[in-house]
Design an enzyme around this catalytic site. Structure first.
Site, PDB file in Angstrom:
ATOM      1  N   GLN A 129       8.335   7.540 -67.503  1.00 34.70           N
ATOM      2  CA  GLN A 129       8.679   8.921 -67.857  1.00 34.70           C
ATOM      3  C   GLN A 129       7.448   9.793 -67.737  1.00 34.70           C
ATOM      4  O   GLN A 129       6.418   9.519 -68.338  1.00 34.70           O
ATOM      5  CB  GLN A 129       9.226   8.993 -69.283  1.00 34.70           C
ATOM      6  CG  GLN A 129       9.458  10.395 -69.797  1.00 34.70           C
ATOM      7  CD  GLN A 129       8.351  10.884 -70.723  1.00 34.70           C
ATOM      8  OE1 GLN A 129       7.462  10.134 -71.096  1.00 34.70           O
ATOM      9  NE2 GLN A 129       8.399  12.149 -71.095  1.00 34.70           N
ATOM     10  N   HIS A 247      15.856  15.273 -76.631  1.00 30.85           N
ATOM     11  CA  HIS A 247      14.697  14.559 -77.179  1.00 30.85           C
ATOM     12  C   HIS A 247      14.787  14.420 -78.698  1.00 30.85           C
ATOM     13  O   HIS A 247      13.781  14.475 -79.409  1.00 30.85           O
ATOM     14  CB  HIS A 247      13.386  15.259 -76.791  1.00 30.85           C
ATOM     15  CG  HIS A 247      13.332  15.671 -75.355  1.00 30.85           C
ATOM     16  ND1 HIS A 247      13.160  14.767 -74.337  1.00 30.85           N
ATOM     17  CD2 HIS A 247      13.462  16.892 -74.767  1.00 30.85           C
ATOM     18  CE1 HIS A 247      13.180  15.415 -73.176  1.00 30.85           C
ATOM     19  NE2 HIS A 247      13.366  16.696 -73.421  1.00 30.85           N
ATOM     20  N   ARG A 282      22.443   5.696 -83.299  1.00 34.42           N
ATOM     21  CA  ARG A 282      22.052   4.904 -84.469  1.00 34.42           C
ATOM     22  C   ARG A 282      22.921   3.666 -84.665  1.00 34.42           C
ATOM     23  O   ARG A 282      22.766   2.953 -85.665  1.00 34.42           O
ATOM     24  CB  ARG A 282      22.118   5.761 -85.745  1.00 34.42           C
ATOM     25  CG  ARG A 282      21.167   6.945 -85.758  1.00 34.42           C
ATOM     26  CD  ARG A 282      19.716   6.523 -85.826  1.00 34.42           C
ATOM     27  NE  ARG A 282      18.826   7.668 -85.868  1.00 34.42           N
ATOM     28  CZ  ARG A 282      18.314   8.268 -84.789  1.00 34.42           C
ATOM     29  NH1 ARG A 282      18.612   7.803 -83.567  1.00 34.42           N
ATOM     30  NH2 ARG A 282      17.522   9.312 -84.911  1.00 34.42           N
ATOM     31  N   ARG A 302      13.914   6.885 -81.673  1.00 33.87           N
ATOM     32  CA  ARG A 302      13.383   6.594 -83.004  1.00 33.87           C
ATOM     33  C   ARG A 302      13.601   5.139 -83.414  1.00 33.87           C
ATOM     34  O   ARG A 302      12.715   4.543 -84.030  1.00 33.87           O
ATOM     35  CB  ARG A 302      13.996   7.561 -84.030  1.00 33.87           C
ATOM     36  CG  ARG A 302      13.485   9.000 -83.889  1.00 33.87           C
ATOM     37  CD  ARG A 302      14.058   9.906 -84.979  1.00 33.87           C
ATOM     38  NE  ARG A 302      13.532  11.262 -84.906  1.00 33.87           N
ATOM     39  CZ  ARG A 302      14.137  12.283 -84.276  1.00 33.87           C
ATOM     40  NH1 ARG A 302      15.298  12.090 -83.652  1.00 33.87           N
ATOM     41  NH2 ARG A 302      13.587  13.489 -84.267  1.00 33.87           N
TER      42      ARG A 302
END
Length: 363
Positions: A129, A247, A282, A302
């Site tokens: 990236q 993001h 999640r 995350r």
């Protein structure tokens, strides 16, 4: 580890208890009022899934391909920056964990480890990236990708300024964080804090061929496409992939959630471009939701940090196993035996709910 997390929520709780306070805030934060960060979760949670009964799902195949790279399941490690702040092994640990799980890792431009070091550690597919800080940085990095084993280039297209590395305590970064350690051989491109200076957003559509040439013809993926016009232009420029992403709400506040944008962007490119999703994943249920709306695969950001903080390489592997197992279960409940069978008819969007009876049947 005495406490074994059984969900991403548990993994987050265990990991945040171990993280340095600055790193914990760095990972959790969005930008400004966190409106976009929080909307990502809200809108994912508004999507219902329709179970199906009496379908033979005894044999399920979670495998897929992304730009020709084979994955055991459609869950990939996003190029989340600052990984050594969560564990000293950082990007090396993530590359090894992703390979062990049979999936893909995208290396962030601000890696603490060099392109060559991560390429040597990887046992699975790796993408790179890139954020265009300057022509000099781009000209240094991109020619090194193919020789190091990278198979695609992700260009973040919506970064118009450096991400602030400060928090409300006035501390600059957490212990262990090594930003742009991958430029150890080019100190001339770094400032006194070891960060590459931002020259300015001078990258435009007409320079994509320059990037491709520098990267030796690697497939080009644009990350941060969030409107139909840009998706259509990406198609016109024969881009191979799009990441529908904000993001995690960390660059710009005020944009709607990534999941709300998926259907219209999928429709705009008409199957000519592979589409990936990130921002807010999640659970395996979230993975399924995104794929039902047209994603080829998803990235998680995350949760990579939480896996690292929990137990380095093994923690990231644990995170991927949790998501993969949950996704497998949702596939079974919805009567899917392979990922190609996941379609929008398997979910209920907020606007569809007037067509649902009290008994749960759809008109």
């Amino acid at each position: 580890m005495t406490d074994l997390p059984m969900s991403i929520a548990e993994l987050q709780a265990f990991s945040e208890a171990k993280m340095h306070k600055v790193q914990r805030k760095f990972v959790a934060r969005g930008v400004a009022a966190n409106w976009t960060r929080d909307r990502n979760r809200q809108k994912l949670d508004e999507i219902g899934v329709v179970p199906r009964a009496l379908v033979d799902v005894s044999m399920r195949d979670l495998a897929t391909t992304v730009l020709g790279d084979e994955l055991n399941f459609p869950i990939m490690c996003a190029p989340a920056g600052g990984q050594t702040g969560s564990h000293p092994d950082g990007e090396i640990a993530v590359a090894r964990a992703a390979g062990a799980a049979g999936t893909l890792m995208a290396l962030p431009v601000g890696s603490a480890y060099t392109i060559e070091e991560v390429g040597a550690a990887a046992t699975g597919p790796i993408w790179f990236q890139h954020i265009h800080y300057s022509d000099e940085l781009t000209e240094d990095f991109l020619p090194r990708l193919k020789p190091a084993g990278f198979t695609a280039l992700i260009l973040t297209v919506d970064a118009v300024g450096p991400f602030p590395m400060t928090d409300d305590l006035g501390e600059t970064m957490s212990p262990g964080l090594r930003s742009f350690g991958s430029l150890r051989h080019r100190p001339d491109l770094l400032d006194e804090q070891g960060v590459t200076p931002w020259v300015g957003p001078n990258l435009t559509w007409d320079r994509l061929d320059w990037l491709r040439e520098l990267a030796g013809g690697l497939p080009l993926v644009l990350k941060g496409i969030r409107n139909v016009e840009d998706a259509t232009r990406a198609r016109e420029h024969e881009v191979e992939g799009i990441v529908v992403s904000n993001h995690g709400g960390r660059q710009f506040d005020g944009g709607i959630s990534s999941i709300e944008l998926m259907p219209r962007i999928v429709e705009a490119v008409e199957g000519d471009i592979e589409i990936y999703f990130d921002s807010g994943i999640r659970s395996g249920l979230d993975v399924y939701r995104a794929m039902a709306l047209g994603a080829k695969a998803v990235f998680v950001g995350r949760p990579v940090h939480w896996g690292l903080a929990y137990d380095g390489q093994e923690g990231v592997r644990r995170m991927l196993n949790i998501l993969g197992s949950e996704f497998d279960k949702v596939m079974a409940y919805t009567g899917c035996t392979n990922v190609d069978q996941i379609v929008q008819a398997h979910v209920i969007l907020p606007g569809d709910r007037e067509d649902v009876h009290d008994d749960g049947n759809i008109l």
